[in-house]
Write an enzyme that holds these catalytic residues in place. Structure first.
Site, PDB file in Angstrom:
ATOM      1  N   ALA A  82      26.420   9.321 -26.392  1.00  0.00           N
ATOM      2  CA  ALA A  82      26.808   8.509 -25.236  1.00  0.00           C
ATOM      3  C   ALA A  82      28.174   8.943 -24.705  1.00  0.00           C
ATOM      4  O   ALA A  82      28.438   8.873 -23.500  1.00  0.00           O
ATOM      5  CB  ALA A  82      26.824   7.031 -25.610  1.00  0.00           C
ATOM      6  N   GLY A 140       0.813  -1.202   0.000  1.00  0.00           N
ATOM      7  CA  GLY A 140       0.000   0.000   0.000  1.00  0.00           C
ATOM      8  C   GLY A 140       0.851   1.257   0.000  1.00  0.00           C
ATOM      9  O   GLY A 140       1.959   1.294  -0.538  1.00  0.00           O
TER      10      GLY A 140
END
Length: 529
Positions: A415, A177
């Site tokens: 990159a 939860g």
């Protein structure tokens, strides 16, 4: 079961005896409570909350806060469903709370929330790390909105502590939860293979709403969160393994953002020279041949000790902690063993958050580069590689800590930029001989730049492959090598593999006095990027 206590007020006849009897009786009740906890936890293969604290902390160092708060010493429980206090790990003070599943399923209500919040306040005042040992059924249903409010207050306090003190969460049982967001806001999450579960909605709710039948493991098990979701940072084989990993992790971290990381006495050993020399043969010369970057890291750092973080997730990039001559560093490296070390959405987020954490706590960053580029394809584009890949740029560009980067074999295109390039703020950049640095690989570049020439040769019946090979060789010699970067000042030196360790050590020594000033009480938080 009702327990009868001796009078709280000492008798006039023998006040000392009465006080002693009262304390002894409380001790006896505490022993009974621990026995009940063991009877509930041990059959499930779990330790009790106090056993966990005992294994995590240095012997006899735990000092409990609010032991009886939220309890009823006249009934069958002495305190709330959480134990709070502080102790030491390797002699350094930490704040810790452990949820007690044997008391009301470890659920959180008013008393539990107040105890945790008070501990977080103490940790911030003392500026010490916070460790949470979580094993709970979630919010206490009987407390209704009070329990939910307590979780909200804990979330807010955890956010305030982010970037001020390191925060670790060990999931040693259920965490479901709204409760899952408390550990999700901390810096590191450690889960055990068999008993850890994290999910926002449990299997019963999923079945009722969607009709899907799913197990606890498939919905929120430790392997799922280590391999797929990236929620967790370490998959422990047992509780003892989880607790030991937490101790190891803390040994590289400062107590707070205003302290430097701990340093350790270091005596040079011959093995380090052997390891450095072995790097020449450990990494293949061919940029297409894979190798294990973790082995390279172990050959570079003190005693070969490397504490990897999120080892199972986004395995095309490696992050973790090590020491260089006794100084802790954070390491970010491409991993050619997986997907050739390409960058994708998961690798970008994994590296980004690690860089942000290191910067928040003043830990130097070492970046080892061997990257062919970003992973191409519609899947990555649809997953948001532009937005999520930009997080790496943001992390490196805003980092103030010492940063040293080494290109081992190749670094292509965007990159190259995002992997700790000098243009993003790296202090020292090196490359190994023969390192390939360019907008793209030679094959791709030739196909674009000489497409007309190649097409004409094909139509003329000439040997196209021979022509392509010549063009690739020429492009490689002229454009795909570190010489251009050196002449442009993007690399500070070309070093041999065996010189790498010493180059890193010398660079960090030079950067020891780098100005790390920042405005406010913390550099920045370490939100869940």
């Amino acid at each position: 079961m009702t327990l009868t206590l001796p009078p709280r007020t000492p008798s006039a006849a023998d006040p000392d005896s009465s006080r002693e009897d009262y304390v002894n009786h409380l001790d006896e009740l505490a022993q009974q409570a621990e026995a009940r906890a063991a009877a509930r936890q041990h059959p499930a293969g779990k330790l009790t909350a106090r056993e966990r604290l005992s294994q995590l902390l240095d012997p006899m160092s735990f000092q409990e806060i609010g032991q009886f708060a939220g309890g009823n010493v006249g009934k069958d429980f002495l305190g709330a469903a959480v134990i709070t206090g502080h102790g030491t790990i390797n002699g350094r003070r930490v704040a810790v709370y452990a949820q007690d599943f044997s008391v009301r399923g470890g659920t959180l209500g008013r008393a539990e929330g107040d105890k945790i919040l008070h501990l977080l306040d103490v940790a911030l005042e003392m500026k010490i790390p916070i460790i949470a040992l979580l094993d709970s059924g979630g919010a206490r249903i009987q407390d209704g909105v009070v329990a939910l409010t307590q979780y909200g207050r804990i979330f807010r306090k955890t956010c305030q502590a982010s970037g001020v003190v390191p925060q670790l969460s060990l999931i040693l049982g259920p965490c479901a939860g709204g409760a899952v967001y408390s550990p999700a806001l901390t810096d590191f999450i450690i889960m055990t293979r068999d008993n850890s579960h994290m999910f926002v909605t449990g299997p019963d709710v999923v079945k009722a709403v969607t009709g899907e039948v799913v197990s606890f493991e498939d919905l929120g098990g430790a392997e799922l969160h280590n391999f797929q979701s990236g929620v967790a940072h370490y998959l422990a084989d047992s509780e003892a393994d989880a607790l030991e990993y937490a101790r190891a992790l803390l040994s590289y971290l400062p107590s707070n953002c205003e302290e430097r990381p701990p340093s350790y006495a270091y005596e040079p050993v011959a093995q380090e020279l052997v390891n450095s020399a072995a790097l020449d043969s450990l990494v293949p010369a061919s940029s297409r041949q894979p190798y294990d970057m973790v082995e390279v890291i172990r050959h570079l750092v003190d005693h070969g000790e490397f504490v990897e973080v999120q080892e199972m997730f986004a395995r095309n990039i490696v992050v973790g902690f090590a020491c260089l001559e006794g100084t802790p560093v954070g390491i970010v490296a491409n991993q050619p063993m997986f997907d050739a070390g390409t960058l994708d959405v998961d690798a970008s987020e994994k590296a980004s958050r690690f860089v942000r954490f290191c910067d928040a706590f003043g830990i130097p960053i070492i970046t080892l580069v061997d990257v062919p580029g970003y992973r191409p394809g519609t899947e990555q584009e649809q997953a948001g590689i532009i937005r999520r890949g930009a997080k790496m740029i943001f992390a490196y560009a805003n980092a103030q800590v010492p940063m040293v980067t080494v290109v081992l074999r190749k670094a292509y295109g965007g990159a190259y930029i995002v992997m700790g390039s000098k243009s993003l703020g790296a202090d020292m950049n090196f490359a190994w001989p023969g390192a390939e640095v360019a907008v793209m690989g030679a094959d791709g570049a030739v196909s674009i730049m000489h497409r007309r020439e190649l097409k004409a040769a094909e139509e003329a019946g000439e040997d196209v492959e021979a022509l392509r090979a010549q063009l690739v060789q020429r492009y490689t010699e002229e454009s795909v090598n570190p010489n251009l970067c050196v002449s442009e000042g993007e690399f500070d030196a070309i070093i041999t593999p065996s010189q790498t360790r010493q180059a890193l050590i010398d660079s960090l020594a030079l950067l020891t006095t780098k100005d790390l000033q920042y405005d406010g009480k913390k550099r920045h938080d370490n939100g869940p990027l």
